[in-house]
Design a protein around this motif. Structure first.
Motif, mmCIF file in Angstrom:
data_model
loop_
_atom_site.group_PDB
_atom_site.id
_atom_site.type_symbol
_atom_site.label_atom_id
_atom_site.label_comp_id
_atom_site.label_asym_id
_atom_site.label_seq_id
_atom_site.Cartn_x
_atom_site.Cartn_y
_atom_site.Cartn_z
ATOM 1 N N VAL A 163 0.854 -1.185 0.000
ATOM 2 C CA VAL A 163 0.000 0.000 0.000
ATOM 3 C C VAL A 163 0.889 1.233 0.000
ATOM 4 N N ILE A 164 0.343 2.334 -0.511
ATOM 5 C CA ILE A 164 1.027 3.617 -0.474
ATOM 6 C C ILE A 164 0.205 4.572 0.379
ATOM 7 N N GLU A 165 0.886 5.233 1.297
ATOM 8 C CA GLU A 165 0.230 6.171 2.206
ATOM 9 C C GLU A 165 0.708 7.597 1.935
ATOM 10 N N ILE A 166 -0.204 8.530 2.072
ATOM 11 C CA ILE A 166 0.136 9.948 2.085
ATOM 12 C C ILE A 166 -0.370 10.513 3.406
ATOM 13 N N ASN B 223 -2.914 0.815 -3.784
ATOM 14 C CA ASN B 223 -2.299 -0.480 -3.485
ATOM 15 C C ASN B 223 -1.926 -1.216 -4.765
ATOM 16 N N ILE B 224 -1.066 -2.217 -4.606
ATOM 17 C CA ILE B 224 -0.705 -3.117 -5.699
ATOM 18 C C ILE B 224 -0.559 -4.509 -5.109
ATOM 19 N N MET B 225 -1.012 -5.518 -5.862
ATOM 20 C CA MET B 225 -0.960 -6.911 -5.399
ATOM 21 C C MET B 225 -0.383 -7.778 -6.513
ATOM 22 N N TYR B 226 0.459 -8.721 -6.138
ATOM 23 C CA TYR B 226 1.108 -9.612 -7.102
ATOM 24 C C TYR B 226 0.714 -11.064 -6.867
ATOM 25 N N THR B 227 0.698 -11.812 -7.958
ATOM 26 C CA THR B 227 0.544 -13.264 -7.870
ATOM 27 C C THR B 227 1.607 -13.934 -8.732
ATOM 28 N N LYS B 228 1.936 -15.163 -8.342
ATOM 29 C CA LYS B 228 2.862 -15.984 -9.129
ATOM 30 C C LYS B 228 2.127 -16.558 -10.337
ATOM 31 N N CYS C 250 -4.071 0.274 -8.029
ATOM 32 C CA CYS C 250 -4.912 1.464 -8.143
ATOM 33 C C CYS C 250 -4.420 2.578 -7.228
ATOM 34 N N ILE C 251 -4.783 3.777 -7.618
ATOM 35 C CA ILE C 251 -4.596 4.986 -6.824
ATOM 36 C C ILE C 251 -5.955 5.684 -6.785
ATOM 37 N N LEU C 252 -6.353 6.177 -5.618
ATOM 38 C CA LEU C 252 -7.621 6.887 -5.522
ATOM 39 C C LEU C 252 -7.693 7.996 -6.578
ATOM 40 N N PRO C 253 -8.863 8.181 -7.187
ATOM 41 C CA PRO C 253 -8.992 9.158 -8.281
ATOM 42 C C PRO C 253 -8.429 10.537 -7.961
ATOM 43 N N LYS D 148 3.349 5.611 -10.229
ATOM 44 C CA LYS D 148 4.703 5.333 -10.706
ATOM 45 C C LYS D 148 5.601 4.918 -9.546
ATOM 46 N N LYS D 149 5.545 5.671 -8.453
ATOM 47 C CA LYS D 149 6.403 5.376 -7.296
ATOM 48 C C LYS D 149 6.063 4.004 -6.720
ATOM 49 N N LEU D 150 4.774 3.682 -6.650
ATOM 50 C CA LEU D 150 4.359 2.396 -6.100
ATOM 51 C C LEU D 150 4.845 1.246 -6.979
#
Length: 214
Positions: free
Chosen positions: A56-59, A66-71, A91-94, A103-105
């Protein structure tokens, strides 16, 4: 005033908030309503899910994306398998979009993936959102679906240069993405009501998702 940004692993206490953020970010984007928040809900318990890359990314201490990965895997002509990654939902909130947070995430997650020993990421999405992050057409890496096609929406990023070496590869997606739509509808029915409607991005998604590179 400068905002304080932090990227960290998702915690159990974040689950409901992350699902709400995902729902808000994807609502009416690709279809009327969305199912991405249900995918987030079921993905965490799937065997292919990678909690190390659940970020997750916090400000200012508030989660905005957030971003989620799977194998998943690639298989070459000889039948040799290569373990790789896919991500999504991301996703990033609108209200925080187009400010560089996505990009940073993603860039942070790529570094974490490399540290875990992964060499390739394959995703499906709008090329406009990902080519600037180093993703290229699947055809340039000779990566196809089982039916031999090169979808325009399927993109590849080599985390280790030239690791795919020109061989033909077939991409096999994790079963976690085979969503039970009725279960997703029931899940969404228990949440705050939102209006489902058409918007032009849905037509753009349809065109991108159906396009095949000859």
């Amino acid at each position: 005033m400068n905002k304080m940004m932090k990227i960290r692993n998702e915690a159990v206490a974040d689950y409901q908030q992350v699902e709400a953020i995902t729902r808000k970010s994807f609502w009416n984007l690709y279809v009327p309503g969305c199912i991405e928040h249900y995918l987030v809900h079921v993905m965490r318990s799937h065997k292919d899910f990678l909690p190390e890359l659940d970020l997750v990314i916090e400000i200012d201490h508030q989660i905005i994306g957030n971003i989620m990965y799977t194998k998943t895997k690639l298989i070459d002509e000889t039948g040799a398998e290569k373990d790789i990654l896919t991500f999504g939902p991301v996703c990033i909130l609108p209200e925080y979009q187009k400010k560089g947070y996505g990009k940073k995430l993603m860039e942070y997650s790529f570094k974490q993936a490399v540290a875990l020993g992964y060499e390739v990421i394959v995703i499906f999405g709008n090329p406009n959102n990902y080519v600037s992050r180093g993703f290229k057409s699947c055809k340039k890496y000779n990566v196809t679906l089982e039916n031999g096609t090169y979808p325009a929406a399927m993109m590849v990023k080599e985390l280790k240069p030239e690791v795919l070496d020109g061989r033909k590869w077939v991409y096999y997606q994790s079963p976690v993405f085979e969503i039970d739509e009725q279960a997703a509808i029931r899940f969404d029915a228990g949440l705050e009501s939102r209006e489902k409607k058409y918007q032009p991005s849905q037509e753009e998604f349809f065109i991108n998702s159906q396009a095949i590179i000859p």
